[in-house]
Design a protein around this motif. Structure first.
Motif, PDB file in Angstrom:
ATOM      1  N   GLU A  48      15.855 130.913 118.642  1.00  0.00           N
ATOM      2  CA  GLU A  48      16.259 130.407 119.744  1.00  0.00           C
ATOM      3  C   GLU A  48      17.307 131.063 120.564  1.00  0.00           C
ATOM      4  O   GLU A  48      17.639 130.977 122.111  1.00  0.00           O
ATOM      5  N   SER A  49      18.155 132.236 119.887  1.00  0.00           N
ATOM      6  CA  SER A  49      19.045 132.882 120.537  1.00  0.00           C
ATOM      7  C   SER A  49      18.382 134.419 120.954  1.00  0.00           C
ATOM      8  O   SER A  49      19.056 134.999 121.649  1.00  0.00           O
ATOM      9  N   HIS A  50      17.125 134.516 120.783  1.00  0.00           N
ATOM     10  CA  HIS A  50      16.456 135.693 121.371  1.00  0.00           C
ATOM     11  C   HIS A  50      16.373 135.515 122.713  1.00  0.00           C
ATOM     12  O   HIS A  50      15.826 134.694 123.171  1.00  0.00           O
ATOM     13  N   PRO A  51      16.478 136.745 123.538  1.00  0.00           N
ATOM     14  CA  PRO A  51      16.140 136.664 124.939  1.00  0.00           C
ATOM     15  C   PRO A  51      14.690 136.316 125.259  1.00  0.00           C
ATOM     16  O   PRO A  51      14.481 135.741 126.217  1.00  0.00           O
ATOM     17  N   VAL A  52      13.954 136.685 124.402  1.00  0.00           N
ATOM     18  CA  VAL A  52      12.405 136.051 124.800  1.00  0.00           C
ATOM     19  C   VAL A  52      12.296 134.530 124.945  1.00  0.00           C
ATOM     20  O   VAL A  52      11.597 134.202 125.447  1.00  0.00           O
ATOM     21  N   HIS A  53      12.778 134.021 123.849  1.00  0.00           N
ATOM     22  CA  HIS A  53      12.993 132.330 123.910  1.00  0.00           C
ATOM     23  C   HIS A  53      13.766 131.973 125.387  1.00  0.00           C
ATOM     24  O   HIS A  53      13.215 131.221 125.583  1.00  0.00           O
ATOM     25  N   GLN A  54      14.591 132.756 125.429  1.00  0.00           N
ATOM     26  CA  GLN A  54      15.309 132.350 126.899  1.00  0.00           C
ATOM     27  C   GLN A  54      14.192 132.333 128.116  1.00  0.00           C
ATOM     28  O   GLN A  54      14.469 131.466 128.952  1.00  0.00           O
ATOM     29  N   ALA A  77       9.772 127.304 118.429  1.00  0.00           N
ATOM     30  CA  ALA A  77      10.105 128.696 118.414  1.00  0.00           C
ATOM     31  C   ALA A  77      10.577 129.129 116.789  1.00  0.00           C
ATOM     32  O   ALA A  77      10.064 128.092 115.728  1.00  0.00           O
ATOM     33  N   GLY A  78      10.864 130.285 116.525  1.00  0.00           N
ATOM     34  CA  GLY A  78      11.220 130.563 115.109  1.00  0.00           C
ATOM     35  C   GLY A  78      10.154 130.768 114.197  1.00  0.00           C
ATOM     36  O   GLY A  78      10.499 130.711 113.136  1.00  0.00           O
ATOM     37  N   GLY A  79       8.961 130.940 114.643  1.00  0.00           N
ATOM     38  CA  GLY A  79       7.689 131.120 113.575  1.00  0.00           C
ATOM     39  C   GLY A  79       7.414 129.684 112.789  1.00  0.00           C
ATOM     40  O   GLY A  79       6.889 129.783 111.795  1.00  0.00           O
ATOM     41  N   LYS A  80       7.894 128.566 113.415  1.00  0.00           N
ATOM     42  CA  LYS A  80       7.776 127.210 112.796  1.00  0.00           C
ATOM     43  C   LYS A  80       6.183 126.971 112.540  1.00  0.00           C
ATOM     44  O   LYS A  80       6.056 126.165 111.596  1.00  0.00           O
ATOM     45  N   LEU A  81       5.620 127.519 113.367  1.00  0.00           N
ATOM     46  CA  LEU A  81       3.849 127.191 113.233  1.00  0.00           C
ATOM     47  C   LEU A  81       3.199 128.382 112.584  1.00  0.00           C
ATOM     48  O   LEU A  81       1.804 128.348 112.429  1.00  0.00           O
ATOM     49  N   GLY A  82       3.902 129.363 111.990  1.00  0.00           N
ATOM     50  CA  GLY A  82       3.290 130.379 111.163  1.00  0.00           C
ATOM     51  C   GLY A  82       3.406 131.903 111.821  1.00  0.00           C
ATOM     52  O   GLY A  82       4.341 131.814 112.714  1.00  0.00           O
ATOM     53  N   ASN A 221      11.441 148.950 115.062  1.00  0.00           N
ATOM     54  CA  ASN A 221      11.287 147.704 116.230  1.00  0.00           C
ATOM     55  C   ASN A 221      12.577 148.280 117.050  1.00  0.00           C
ATOM     56  O   ASN A 221      13.198 149.138 117.246  1.00  0.00           O
ATOM     57  N   ASN A 222      12.667 147.218 118.238  1.00  0.00           N
ATOM     58  CA  ASN A 222      13.888 147.455 118.889  1.00  0.00           C
ATOM     59  C   ASN A 222      15.166 147.030 118.548  1.00  0.00           C
ATOM     60  O   ASN A 222      15.406 146.493 117.337  1.00  0.00           O
ATOM     61  N   GLU A 223      16.034 147.240 119.346  1.00  0.00           N
ATOM     62  CA  GLU A 223      17.507 146.873 118.870  1.00  0.00           C
ATOM     63  C   GLU A 223      17.772 145.343 118.422  1.00  0.00           C
ATOM     64  O   GLU A 223      18.606 145.152 117.654  1.00  0.00           O
ATOM     65  N   MET A 224      17.108 144.659 118.991  1.00  0.00           N
ATOM     66  CA  MET A 224      17.234 142.991 119.141  1.00  0.00           C
ATOM     67  C   MET A 224      17.247 142.563 117.520  1.00  0.00           C
ATOM     68  O   MET A 224      17.793 141.694 117.046  1.00  0.00           O
TER      69      MET A 224
END
Ligand code: GCU
Length: 341
Positions: A48-54, A77-82, A221-224
């Motif tokens: 949830e802290s990731h900009p994509v989630h925002q 979010a967070g890969g909860k569903l796989g 990957n990216n810096e995030m």
């Protein structure tokens, strides 16, 4: 129970809940034309802290606003569903309706998406944006009706670069014998082989522990990834190979889309475009923040001459140019580059 087994069990419980839920309550289409609220479930693998989630939250807010509260988007979010692969399958089956996944994850489902992982297809961020905002990408989004999904928009996921425990990577020779985690796609696997490393495909959720335990020596990957997913706790050398700009893509189940009334479709389309623009600004700012935070944790960033890597992957460009299915999209993307072909 092992952590992995326990996670699998939780995911199964969740999916059972979704399936039971969708058969006895508000399915996205059952409520059309009534006063009820249509709910779309959206799953993705960032925290949830990731900009994509925002930006996905922004998308959900906009959809709700534009439909006067008649349509809601619930975020998982967070890969909860796989893993990404698993949520694409859930989406095709209709258990969830929308998902944000990497374009790379779509490649095994629709080959045309391999173009986004072709290393050095984009020569700059400007070229990448130009292509992503063009009708060529819209054509790709619309091309997967037979797979029961459709692309809605993209979210910038920056440039992808190689990071290792402590080795600056200046040329393919530096990657010799190093196990580098790649996204589970044939194109990225081939790319790391040509770039000199030993590709190790795995889903994103497994990368941190694999870096920690030494199952892999590095990743790309990216810096995030260094901050929001803690990879920078282990990987301290981040080299700007800038080999790819692989976008995140928002997809929707095609049957669900087809059944939505025009005003709902318009709301989703507008919310997609607006959230993408919102994300472009956020991404730039958050990437700078991520770099600063990673530096505080002892990560070093290296700029290098990328030409040896570019040369190493040229055979992949030749294959795309000759591939009957992919040559047109290759030409389209390249036609928007500053230096042409
Ligand atoms: C990026 C992307 C994710 C993807 C990940 C990966 O972080 O946003 O969607 O899963 O790369 O490397 O797998």
């Amino acid at each position: 129970m092992q952590a992995k087994g326990r996670n699998g069990f939780i995911i199964l419980l969740f999916i059972a809940f979704l399936i039971i839920g969708s058969s006895c309550s508000t399915s996205p289409t059952a409520t059309l034309g009534t006063d009820q609220v249509t709910v779309l479930r959206l799953a993705h693998n960032h925290g949830e802290s990731h900009p994509v989630h925002q930006s996905l939250k922004k998308f959900a807010e906009l959809v709700e606003e534009k439909t006067d509260g008649k349509m809601k988007v619930d975020l998982y979010a967070g890969g909860k569903l796989g893993s990404e692969r698993e949520v694409i399958e859930l989406l095709q089956a209709g258990s969830i309706q929308i998902s944000k996944v990497s374009a790379s994850a779509l490649e095994p489902f629709a080959n045309v998406y391999s173009i986004f992982s072709l290393p050095y297809i984009f020569e700059s961020k400007e070229h990448y944006y130009e292509v992503m905002d063009s009708s060529y990408v819209q054509e790709i989004y619309q091309s997967t009706k037979n797979k029961n999904f459709k692309g809605l928009t993209f979210y910038d996921a920056g440039s992808r670069n190689i990071y290792t425990r402590n080795k600056k990577v200046e040329s393919p020779d530096d990657l010799a014998g190093m196990k580098i985690r790649v996204q589970p796609s044939p194109t990225t696997t081939k790319m790391i082989s040509l770039m000199g490393g030993a590709p190790t495909p795995m889903s994103y959720g497994e990368v941190f522990t694999s870096l920690q335990s030494g199952v892999v020596d590095g990743a790309e990957n990216n810096e995030m990834a260094l901050t929001t997913d803690n990879h920078g706790e282990v990987a301290k050398a981040y080299t700007y190979t800038e080999h790819a700009f692989v976008p995140d893509v928002l997809i929707i189940n095609h049957e669900v889309w087809d059944k939505l009334p025009d005003n709902f479709q318009t709301a989703i389309t507008e919310a997609s475009i607006e959230s993408t623009e919102y994300h472009k600004v956020l991404w730039e700012k958050e990437t700078e923040n991520a770099k600063a935070k990673a530096k505080e944790k002892g990560v070093s960033f290296y700029e290098i001459d990328k030409s040896a890597f570019e040369e190493a992957v040229q055979p992949m460009h030749e294959s795309f140019k000759q591939d009957k299915e992919l040559q047109k999209v290759y030409e389209n993307f390249r036609s928007l580059a500053e230096n042409g072909s």
